[in-house]
Design a protein around this motif. Structure first.
Motif, PDB file in Angstrom:
ATOM      1  N   THR B 229      -3.022  11.743 -27.689  1.00  0.00           N
ATOM      2  CA  THR B 229      -1.738  11.313 -27.160  1.00  0.00           C
ATOM      3  C   THR B 229      -0.543  11.988 -27.826  1.00  0.00           C
ATOM      4  O   THR B 229       0.534  12.062 -27.241  1.00  0.00           O
ATOM      5  N   SER B 246      -5.610   7.534 -28.048  1.00  0.00           N
ATOM      6  CA  SER B 246      -5.332   6.359 -27.232  1.00  0.00           C
ATOM      7  C   SER B 246      -5.994   5.111 -27.790  1.00  0.00           C
ATOM      8  O   SER B 246      -5.742   4.009 -27.309  1.00  0.00           O
ATOM      9  N   SER B 288       1.773   6.387 -29.261  1.00  0.00           N
ATOM     10  CA  SER B 288       2.662   7.102 -28.350  1.00  0.00           C
ATOM     11  C   SER B 288       3.409   8.229 -29.049  1.00  0.00           C
ATOM     12  O   SER B 288       3.880   9.161 -28.401  1.00  0.00           O
ATOM     13  N   ASP B 303       3.070   2.625 -31.756  1.00  0.00           N
ATOM     14  CA  ASP B 303       2.269   2.155 -30.645  1.00  0.00           C
ATOM     15  C   ASP B 303       3.146   1.208 -29.839  1.00  0.00           C
ATOM     16  O   ASP B 303       4.341   1.144 -30.090  1.00  0.00           O
ATOM     17  N   TYR B 304       2.575   0.490 -28.911  1.00  0.00           N
ATOM     18  CA  TYR B 304       3.447  -0.193 -27.956  1.00  0.00           C
ATOM     19  C   TYR B 304       4.348  -1.244 -28.600  1.00  0.00           C
ATOM     20  O   TYR B 304       5.504  -1.380 -28.227  1.00  0.00           O
ATOM     21  N   LYS B 344       5.662   5.423 -23.210  1.00  0.00           N
ATOM     22  CA  LYS B 344       5.434   6.098 -24.484  1.00  0.00           C
ATOM     23  C   LYS B 344       6.769   6.241 -25.200  1.00  0.00           C
ATOM     24  O   LYS B 344       7.621   7.051 -24.816  1.00  0.00           O
TER      25      LYS B 344
END
Lengths: 302, 446
Positions: B229, B246, B288, B303-304, B344
């Motif tokens: 990623t 990922s 991301s 990350d998210y 992202k």
């Protein structure tokens, strides 16, 4: 859902319990959320953004989510004490969910209940156009029908002898045939991923069987669907058999070529010496099941 | 970091670039933001394949109050949409990443990439032109030979400044999948480009060859469960690079170990907290962005929901974890439905590595002070406050709104997101992109 400045009032909070239910709450809640995620994932995998290549990363993540749910379902296995037609309280939940298909996505059909006409209409539209945004019903029903085709045929004859079997047959075959060319047009790795989708269809298949659906029950329902829609198109079109079939079975030329061949093969069996006009709705149409089996094998390539 | 008791931060809005109307053309959506190594130039890329470079005003550099005054320097079309006839797919012209090369002479060089092709652009100034040719008139017409009686030497005369962007290299046909990262090596000769399954090493001078250094494509694509990623070279060690996956892991590779770096030297992975496990655990753990600190000692992953700072010497867990918008944890199902869960977000370090910053939804961005262990939520908005006015921090609450500058989780606008951010390499100036606007913020000097 979430949007600009939408405030949720207290009485609407229970609607959203499906989404925000913590995992260790009631098993029904967890099951509902899992089913929601399952349906969402299938929907996302089947919808194609169009001309540009959908991201591989996104597909991998969605597929992994599906696999996780699949593993969970496999792990649970066996007869599941799920909210199904036989139990009382969960039935209420199920019915409630059916009224909000967008939120819940539960495909449960309790025994003896008929599909609302609106759903039939929706399915027909999707069926005829082979649109990317398939109804959540389609993956399970297609795989179920493939699996239990011969038994389904016997039931068709009992259920609705006046409707042409060819239309049902070609529609089904059309759909299962067009799924391949479509996937080949996209990224080659997508088609490789799509072969993984078959496992996903079987996932939903196994999911449904886990949930206590007898295949024949679902088959009855789905076939009624298609039979009703075919009656509509036949009555309104009133054109020779071949062209109405190609119109109803989708835009793909592959499908219409196949259906034309099928029509020639099958009408030779059924109509005998009668004219090549539209299948009259009041004419009994009986097929030799063995012949159909043979054709089925040839087409599916077993 | 949170400012004084009156609820003010030390940051104030400096400039907003781009149209401020609600009608946003798809092509104008910004997709990359990057300062160059001196901070004098700020490049943005958009979905239409264009690059706009802003330059810091020279006069304002000496005045501390007006430090961050950027104006358009150059605009050019970097990438065009293409069509892959073999697969019947469009290749988007959207600029995925921009990376500047360190400046070696008067010209500036940057690498820009879309999904498939990387280009090296030279941006140079021309402020003189030769005049007084013998064979040509000033307007370009050729003079008749019989009219030539004398010879003269052409001289350079000043002209209006013209900034030219010319493509010097095109690095194409090396990626089957979508390129998500490019990173220039500290040796200033090579760079890497990463797509979903492979990482390639290029020499800047050669466009006809690249070396594959990482390949995680399985023999059977049905077994694919993990993709690359993000990837970046170490800022100081030219043999070291990292790539995030990922599944939430980051691998550090040493190119001296072997030609193909499929075996990692270090694996940075935090064990999952079983109490927070959900259907979306894997999706929200997907890395991301990954960025080394300027010192090269630390690495930050986004990350998210979180920002994590890793010590390169410790693989087992991050040394610092910051919650960016933990209130979204209960909304993951809805965010999965509307696809926001796949957004992202980028992140960036302050010049001295003491602070980090990343974007969020509702045009919020978050700054974390590592030393003071404080964080602040600010909003990128041209409506609230005027340039120079300090921003008021925001708070997101789960209940109903109580005070000013508080907003409920359910009122957040998920269509307004800040994905792309860049911090000035020396000054405390940050640039970030909302959907189609570029915001430049500056820290008030005390």
């Amino acid at each position: 859902m979430l949007g600009k400045g939408l405030k949720r009032k207290l009485e609407q909070e229970e609607e959203n319990d499906v989404m925000s239910c913590p995992q260790d709450a009631s098993p029904t809640c967890y099951w509902l959320q899992r089913q929601t995620v399952l349906n969402l994932s299938l929907l996302k995998l089947h919808s194609r953004p169009g001309h540009s290549d959908p991201g591989l990363a996104r597909r991998v993540l969605i597929t992994n989510t599906l696999r996780h749910i699949q593993d969970e379902l496999r792990g649970e296995g066996g007869p599941i004490p799920q909210p199904f037609p036989s139990t009382g309280a969960p039935l209420g939940v199920v019915d409630g969910c059916r009224e909000r298909p967008a939120d819940c996505g539960v495909e449960v059909q309790s025994e003896g209940s008929l599909t609302p006409v609106s759903r039939l209409e929706e399915d027909r539209h999707l069926l005829l156009c082979l649109s990317p945004s398939i109804s959540r019903q389609q993956p399970p029903s297609s795989s179920v029908i493939k699996d239990s085709f011969t038994s389904a045929l016997a039931e068709i004859e009992d259920l609705c002898p006046t409707v042409g079997i060819t239309t049902l047959f070609t529609t089904e075959m059309g759909r299962s045939l067009t799924s391949d060319p479509n996937s080949r047009q996209t990224h080659p790795d997508l088609s490789e991923m799509n072969s993984g989708l078959d496992s996903v269809s079987s996932l939903s298949d196994s999911a449904l069987s886990v949930f206590g659906h007898t295949p024949s029950l679902l088959t009855d329902f789905s076939l009624d669907d298609f039979l009703f829609t075919e009656i509509d198109s036949l009555l309104f079109d009133n054109v020779p058999c071949g062209s109405s079939l190609s119109a109803s079975s989708g835009a793909s030329k592959v499908v219409s070529m196949v259906t034309d061949d099928l029509v020639k093969t099958l009408t030779g069996y059924g109509n005998g010496g009668t004219s090549q006009s539209a299948l009259p709705s009041n004419q009994t149409f009986k097929l030799d099941l063995n012949e159909l089996d043979h054709i089925m094998e040839v087409l599916v390539g077993s | 970091m949170d400012g004084d008791g009156e609820g003010q931060s030390r940051w104030c809005l400096s400039q907003v670039k781009g149209a401020v109307d609600d009608d946003v053309a798809e092509a104008d959506i910004i997709s990359a933001v990057e300062f160059n190594h001196s901070g004098e130039l700020l490049a943005t890329g958009d979905r239409g394949g264009r690059i706009v470079i802003f330059q810091q005003e020279q006069e304002s550099k000496s005045l501390p109050q007006c430090r961050a005054e950027y104006n358009v320097y150059s605009t050019f079309q970097s990438h065009e949409p293409e069509f892959d006839y073999l697969k019947s797919l469009e290749i988007e012209e959207k600029i995925n990443k921009i990376r500047w090369l360190p400046q070696k002479n008067a010209a500036h060089f940057l690498l820009s990439t879309n999904d498939k092709t990387i280009k090296l652009w030279k941006i140079s100034e021309r402020d003189k032109r030769p005049e007084g040719y013998n064979l040509k008139e000033e307007d370009g017409r050729f003079r008749h030979p019989s009219s030539l009686t004398t010879l003269r030497v052409p001289v350079f005369q000043p002209m209006d400044l013209m900034v030219e962007a010319s493509p010097r290299r095109v690095y194409a046909n090396a990626h089957t999948y979508h390129i998500n990262s490019i990173s220039v090596n500290s040796d200033n000769e090579t760079y890497l480009s990463a797509d979903d399954l492979r990482i390639n090493l290029w020499h800047l001078d050669f466009t006809d060859r690249s070396f594959n250094i990482v390949d995680i494509k399985p023999v059977n694509m049905e077994e694919l469960t993990e993709v690359i990623t993000a990837s970046e070279f170490h800022p100081l060690q030219c043999n070291t690079f990292v790539y995030g996956s990922s599944k939430g892991s980051v691998r550090l590779c040493d190119m001296r170990a072997s030609a193909l770096c499929d075996q990692h030297s270090k694996l940075f992975e935090e064990p999952e907290d079983p109490s927070t496990r959900s259907f979306f655990s894997e999706i929200i753990s997907s890395i991301s962005d990954v960025k080394f600190s300027h010192s090269g000692r630390y690495m930050m992953t986004r990350d998210y929901l979180t920002l994590k700072i890793w010590d390169l010497h410790m693989e087992s867990r991050p040394v610092e974890t910051y919650q960016v918008h933990g209130y979204l944890r209960s909304k993951l199902c809805s965010l999965y439905e509307n696809d926001c869960i796949f957004d992202k977000f980028e992140c960036c370090w302050r010049s001295d590595d003491s602070e980090v910053m990343t974007g969020s939804y509702n045009n919020f961005f978050r700054m974390f002070n590592r030393d003071a262990q404080q964080d602040v939520t600010l909003e990128a908005s041209w409506e609230n406050g005027s340039p120079g006015c300090p921003l008021k921090p925001w708070r997101v609450c789960t209940g109903s709104r109580r005070k000013r500058n508080e907003i409920g989780v359910d009122c957040l606008d998920f269509s307004r997101k800040i994905l792309y951010t860049s911090w000035h390499p020396q000054d405390n100036v940050v640039a970030l992109a909302t959907v189609n606007n570029l915001y430049i913020f500056q820290e008030k000097p005390n």
